[in-house]
Design a protein around this motif. Structure first.
Motif, PDB file in Angstrom:
ATOM      1  N   GLN A   1       0.830  -1.210   0.000  1.00 37.79           N
ATOM      2  CA  GLN A   1       0.000   0.000   0.000  1.00 37.79           C
ATOM      3  C   GLN A   1       0.858   1.251   0.000  1.00 37.79           C
ATOM      4  O   GLN A   1       0.545   2.221  -0.690  1.00 37.79           O
TER       5      GLN A   1
ATOM      6  N   ALA B   1      -4.077  -1.079  -3.595  1.00 37.12           N
ATOM      7  CA  ALA B   1      -3.788  -2.423  -4.114  1.00 37.12           C
ATOM      8  C   ALA B   1      -2.349  -2.534  -4.605  1.00 37.12           C
ATOM      9  O   ALA B   1      -1.952  -3.575  -5.124  1.00 37.12           O
TER      10      ALA B   1
ATOM     11  N   ARG C   1      -0.621  -2.136  -9.564  1.00 39.41           N
ATOM     12  CA  ARG C   1      -2.023  -2.010  -9.957  1.00 39.41           C
ATOM     13  C   ARG C   1      -2.325  -0.576 -10.407  1.00 39.41           C
ATOM     14  O   ARG C   1      -2.936  -0.352 -11.439  1.00 39.41           O
TER      15      ARG C   1
END
Length: 197
Positions: free
Chosen positions: A2, A76, A80
């Motif tokens: 994250q 994510a 991503r």
């Protein structure tokens, strides 16, 4: 993961603002490097356009939703976020390049913003994860009205970038879909007999 995603988002935003400072100091000449419809020598404008803006207010108007929606994607991970951004930017840029009237130059990150929104709205449908579906509903409630109004043609606003950015977001959600937890693919059974034609 994250933290890396949030760092990547911060880097994208910092790049947009740094480019805007340089652009402003150069009398906004960089804006000519945006998307020029159906001009093969300006295809690179598809890559540059999301980082170029016509003013600081234009950039600020894109930065706020870019960051809010981007955080939801960045959680994510950096990979991503960057894959979604790339797919959305390419689809939005190619759409603008193909159908925008000639004699124009398109700049700005709003196509990517639209793509982020439609990615978040549709991601849960492809991933089949309840949390993502709920997040998509929240995004739709918060941004749906603004997004739909920006699809209506206005002078000086590229509805084409918004439309194709939205399409790019759905494509990104489909292409990057993860199988739901607990769902497995059954092995393919060999047919009892094979017929020739």
């Amino acid at each position: 993961m994250q933290v890396n995603g949030l760092r990547a988002l911060g880097a994208l935003v910092a790049t947009m603002w740094a480019v805007e400072v340089v652009n402003a100091l150069d009398s906004y000449r960089l804006d000519h490097d945006g998307i020029v419809p159906r001009n093969l020598s300006h295809l690179d404008g598809i890559v540059f356009a999301p980082f170029l803006h016509v003013s600081f207010s234009h950039l600020l108007g894109n930065t706020v939703p870019f960051v809010i929606l981007g955080i939801a994607i960045a959680l994510a991970g950096a990979g991503r976020l960057l894959r979604v951004s790339l797919i959305v930017a390419l689809v939005s840029g190619l759409g603008v390049w193909l159908i925008t009237p000639g004699g124009t130059v398109t700049v700005g990150a709003s196509g990517v913003v639209f793509g982020y929104a439609t990615y978040l709205v549709s991601r849960g449908l492809f991933d089949r994860r309840m949390g993502e579906v709920l997040l998509g509903v929240i995004v739709l409630l918060l941004f749906g009205g603004a997004l739909s109004s920006d699809l209506v043609p206005h002078g000086g606003v590229s509805w084409q970038a918004h439309l194709f950015g939205g399409v790019g977001g759905v494509l990104a959600a489909a292409m990057l879909a993860r199988p739901a937890r607990g769902r497995t693919t059954a092995p393919t059974a060999r047919p009892a007999s094979i017929s020739r034609s």
